[in-house]
Scaffold this motif. Structure first.
Motif, PDB file in Angstrom:
ATOM      1  N   SER A  17       0.803  -1.220   0.000  1.00  0.00           N
ATOM      2  CA  SER A  17       0.000   0.000   0.000  1.00  0.00           C
ATOM      3  C   SER A  17       0.839   1.276   0.000  1.00  0.00           C
ATOM      4  CB  SER A  17      -0.935   0.012   1.213  1.00  0.00           C
ATOM      5  OG  SER A  17      -0.189   0.172   2.401  1.00  0.00           O
ATOM      6  N   LEU A  18       2.118   1.177   0.256  1.00  0.00           N
ATOM      7  CA  LEU A  18       2.980   2.356   0.329  1.00  0.00           C
ATOM      8  C   LEU A  18       3.006   3.175  -0.965  1.00  0.00           C
ATOM      9  CD1 LEU A  18       4.784   3.772   2.366  1.00  0.00           C
ATOM     10  CD2 LEU A  18       6.700   2.444   1.502  1.00  0.00           C
ATOM     11  N   PRO A  19       3.147   2.580  -2.145  1.00  0.00           N
ATOM     12  CA  PRO A  19       3.122   3.398  -3.366  1.00  0.00           C
ATOM     13  C   PRO A  19       1.801   4.139  -3.559  1.00  0.00           C
ATOM     14  CG  PRO A  19       3.964   1.220  -3.860  1.00  0.00           C
ATOM     15  CD  PRO A  19       3.467   1.187  -2.459  1.00  0.00           C
ATOM     16  N   PHE A  20       0.687   3.532  -3.166  1.00  0.00           N
ATOM     17  CA  PHE A  20      -0.608   4.203  -3.304  1.00  0.00           C
ATOM     18  C   PHE A  20      -0.699   5.403  -2.370  1.00  0.00           C
ATOM     19  CE2 PHE A  20      -1.474  -0.221  -4.590  1.00  0.00           C
ATOM     20  CZ  PHE A  20      -1.845   0.038  -5.892  1.00  0.00           C
ATOM     21  N   ARG A  21      -0.106   5.293  -1.181  1.00  0.00           N
ATOM     22  CA  ARG A  21      -0.069   6.437  -0.269  1.00  0.00           C
ATOM     23  C   ARG A  21       0.768   7.565  -0.865  1.00  0.00           C
ATOM     24  NH1 ARG A  21       0.888   3.818   5.703  1.00  0.00           N
ATOM     25  NH2 ARG A  21      -0.767   2.278   5.575  1.00  0.00           N
ATOM     26  N   LEU A  22       1.890   7.219  -1.466  1.00  0.00           N
ATOM     27  CA  LEU A  22       2.737   8.244  -2.074  1.00  0.00           C
ATOM     28  C   LEU A  22       2.035   8.929  -3.243  1.00  0.00           C
ATOM     29  CD1 LEU A  22       6.185   6.433  -1.995  1.00  0.00           C
ATOM     30  CD2 LEU A  22       5.412   8.301  -0.546  1.00  0.00           C
ATOM     31  N   ILE A  23       1.300   8.165  -4.021  1.00  0.00           N
ATOM     32  CA  ILE A  23       0.527   8.749  -5.121  1.00  0.00           C
ATOM     33  C   ILE A  23      -0.549   9.677  -4.567  1.00  0.00           C
ATOM     34  CG2 ILE A  23      -1.128   8.192  -6.948  1.00  0.00           C
ATOM     35  CD1 ILE A  23       0.555   5.675  -7.494  1.00  0.00           C
ATOM     36  N   GLY A  24      -1.202   9.278  -3.479  1.00  0.00           N
ATOM     37  CA  GLY A  24      -2.218  10.119  -2.862  1.00  0.00           C
ATOM     38  C   GLY A  24      -1.643  11.423  -2.336  1.00  0.00           C
ATOM     39  N   ILE A  25      -0.477  11.362  -1.718  1.00  0.00           N
ATOM     40  CA  ILE A  25       0.175  12.577  -1.223  1.00  0.00           C
ATOM     41  C   ILE A  25       0.538  13.490  -2.389  1.00  0.00           C
ATOM     42  CG2 ILE A  25       2.279  13.423  -0.109  1.00  0.00           C
ATOM     43  CD1 ILE A  25       2.136  10.902   1.668  1.00  0.00           C
ATOM     44  N   THR A  26       1.015  12.908  -3.482  1.00  0.00           N
ATOM     45  CA  THR A  26       1.389  13.696  -4.652  1.00  0.00           C
ATOM     46  C   THR A  26       0.174  14.403  -5.253  1.00  0.00           C
ATOM     47  OG1 THR A  26       3.172  12.142  -5.120  1.00  0.00           O
ATOM     48  CG2 THR A  26       2.487  13.584  -6.914  1.00  0.00           C
ATOM     49  N   PHE A  27      -0.933  13.681  -5.410  1.00  0.00           N
ATOM     50  CA  PHE A  27      -2.135  14.299  -5.971  1.00  0.00           C
ATOM     51  C   PHE A  27      -2.699  15.370  -5.045  1.00  0.00           C
ATOM     52  CE2 PHE A  27      -2.312  10.788  -8.999  1.00  0.00           C
ATOM     53  CZ  PHE A  27      -2.698  11.480 -10.137  1.00  0.00           C
ATOM     54  N   GLU A  28      -2.616  15.144  -3.747  1.00  0.00           N
ATOM     55  CA  GLU A  28      -3.083  16.157  -2.802  1.00  0.00           C
ATOM     56  C   GLU A  28      -2.258  17.438  -2.928  1.00  0.00           C
ATOM     57  OE1 GLU A  28      -3.738  16.640   2.007  1.00  0.00           O
ATOM     58  OE2 GLU A  28      -3.272  14.684   1.160  1.00  0.00           O
ATOM     59  N   ALA A  29      -0.955  17.290  -3.106  1.00  0.00           N
ATOM     60  CA  ALA A  29      -0.086  18.459  -3.278  1.00  0.00           C
ATOM     61  C   ALA A  29      -0.385  19.176  -4.598  1.00  0.00           C
ATOM     62  CB  ALA A  29       1.373  18.038  -3.225  1.00  0.00           C
ATOM     63  N   ILE A  30      -0.634  18.419  -5.653  1.00  0.00           N
ATOM     64  CA  ILE A  30      -0.947  19.026  -6.951  1.00  0.00           C
ATOM     65  C   ILE A  30      -2.252  19.819  -6.861  1.00  0.00           C
ATOM     66  CG2 ILE A  30      -1.684  18.496  -9.311  1.00  0.00           C
ATOM     67  CD1 ILE A  30       0.355  16.189  -9.261  1.00  0.00           C
ATOM     68  N   PHE A  31      -3.282  19.247  -6.221  1.00  0.00           N
ATOM     69  CA  PHE A  31      -4.554  19.952  -6.104  1.00  0.00           C
ATOM     70  C   PHE A  31      -4.431  21.177  -5.200  1.00  0.00           C
ATOM     71  CE2 PHE A  31      -6.692  15.767  -7.254  1.00  0.00           C
ATOM     72  CZ  PHE A  31      -6.903  16.164  -8.564  1.00  0.00           C
ATOM     73  N   ALA A  32      -3.627  21.108  -4.161  1.00  0.00           N
ATOM     74  CA  ALA A  32      -3.412  22.283  -3.308  1.00  0.00           C
ATOM     75  C   ALA A  32      -2.707  23.388  -4.093  1.00  0.00           C
ATOM     76  CB  ALA A  32      -2.599  21.892  -2.084  1.00  0.00           C
ATOM     77  N   PHE A  33      -1.760  23.014  -4.927  1.00  0.00           N
ATOM     78  CA  PHE A  33      -1.074  23.995  -5.761  1.00  0.00           C
ATOM     79  C   PHE A  33      -2.030  24.642  -6.754  1.00  0.00           C
ATOM     80  CE2 PHE A  33       1.214  24.906  -9.752  1.00  0.00           C
ATOM     81  CZ  PHE A  33       2.009  25.949  -9.295  1.00  0.00           C
ATOM     82  N   LEU A  34      -2.870  23.830  -7.400  1.00  0.00           N
ATOM     83  CA  LEU A  34      -3.836  24.377  -8.360  1.00  0.00           C
ATOM     84  C   LEU A  34      -4.841  25.298  -7.672  1.00  0.00           C
ATOM     85  CD1 LEU A  34      -4.518  21.299 -10.650  1.00  0.00           C
ATOM     86  CD2 LEU A  34      -3.231  23.370 -11.205  1.00  0.00           C
ATOM     87  N   LYS A  35      -5.279  24.932  -6.477  1.00  0.00           N
ATOM     88  CA  LYS A  35      -6.203  25.791  -5.738  1.00  0.00           C
ATOM     89  C   LYS A  35      -5.530  27.122  -5.410  1.00  0.00           C
ATOM     90  CE  LYS A  35      -8.772  26.091  -1.450  1.00  0.00           C
ATOM     91  NZ  LYS A  35      -9.043  25.481  -0.157  1.00  0.00           N
ATOM     92  N   ALA A  36      -4.283  27.069  -4.946  1.00  0.00           N
ATOM     93  CA  ALA A  36      -3.572  28.308  -4.632  1.00  0.00           C
ATOM     94  C   ALA A  36      -3.377  29.156  -5.883  1.00  0.00           C
ATOM     95  CB  ALA A  36      -2.221  27.982  -3.987  1.00  0.00           C
ATOM     96  N   LEU A  37      -3.117  28.516  -6.995  1.00  0.00           N
ATOM     97  CA  LEU A  37      -2.919  29.234  -8.248  1.00  0.00           C
ATOM     98  C   LEU A  37      -4.212  29.883  -8.731  1.00  0.00           C
ATOM     99  CD1 LEU A  37      -0.576  29.706 -10.230  1.00  0.00           C
ATOM    100  CD2 LEU A  37      -1.432  27.783 -11.558  1.00  0.00           C
ATOM    101  N   LEU A  38      -5.329  29.181  -8.587  1.00  0.00           N
ATOM    102  CA  LEU A  38      -6.614  29.727  -9.032  1.00  0.00           C
ATOM    103  C   LEU A  38      -7.102  30.857  -8.137  1.00  0.00           C
ATOM    104  CD1 LEU A  38      -8.504  26.495 -10.100  1.00  0.00           C
ATOM    105  CD2 LEU A  38      -7.621  28.291 -11.577  1.00  0.00           C
ATOM    106  N   PHE A  39      -6.801  30.802  -6.856  1.00  0.00           N
ATOM    107  CA  PHE A  39      -7.247  31.832  -5.928  1.00  0.00           C
ATOM    108  C   PHE A  39      -6.246  32.969  -5.775  1.00  0.00           C
ATOM    109  CE2 PHE A  39      -9.986  28.391  -4.045  1.00  0.00           C
ATOM    110  CZ  PHE A  39     -11.182  28.944  -4.487  1.00  0.00           C
ATOM    111  N   LEU A  40      -5.144  32.906  -6.500  1.00  0.00           N
ATOM    112  CA  LEU A  40      -4.119  33.947  -6.393  1.00  0.00           C
ATOM    113  C   LEU A  40      -4.645  35.338  -6.773  1.00  0.00           C
ATOM    114  CD1 LEU A  40      -1.192  34.601  -5.734  1.00  0.00           C
ATOM    115  CD2 LEU A  40      -0.633  34.115  -8.114  1.00  0.00           C
ATOM    116  N   PRO A  41      -5.403  35.480  -7.867  1.00  0.00           N
ATOM    117  CA  PRO A  41      -5.900  36.835  -8.186  1.00  0.00           C
ATOM    118  C   PRO A  41      -6.800  37.408  -7.073  1.00  0.00           C
ATOM    119  CG  PRO A  41      -6.125  35.417 -10.090  1.00  0.00           C
ATOM    120  CD  PRO A  41      -5.718  34.544  -8.950  1.00  0.00           C
TER     121      PRO A  41
END
Length: 64
Positions: free
Chosen positions: A32-56
Motif C-alpha cells: 500500500s505504500l506506493p498508493f499512499r505516495l501517489i495520494g500525497i502527490t495528488f493532494e499536493a498538486i490539487f493544493a497547488f492548483l487551488k492556490a494558483l486559481l485563488f491567487l488573483p
C-alpha cells in the motif's frame, strides 16, 4: 489499546488467523505504500492548483 485487545481476542478465538494477520501485515503495508505516495502527490498538486486559481483574489485582498 483497543486494537491490541481485538488482536488478543482474535488470537484466543482463532490463533491461525491471528498468526496469518501478524505475518501478512508488513507485506500489505509495503504494497500500500506506493498508493499512499501517489495520494500525497495528488493532494499536493490539487493544493497547488487551488492556490494558483485563488491567487488573483488574494492579490485583490479577498479574505478566504
Amino acid at each position: 489499546m483497543l486494537t491490541f485487545l481485538c488482536w488478543l481476542l482474535l488470537c484466543v478465538l482463532c490463533w491461525p488467523l491471528a498468526l496469518l494477520a501478524l505475518v501478512l501485515w508488513p507485506i500489505v503495508w509495503l504494497i500500500s505504500l506506493p498508493f499512499r505516495l501517489i495520494g500525497i502527490t495528488f493532494e499536493a498538486i490539487f493544493a497547488f492548483l487551488k492556490a494558483l486559481l485563488f491567487l488573483p483574489a488574494r492579490i485583490l485582498g479577498h479574505k478566504a
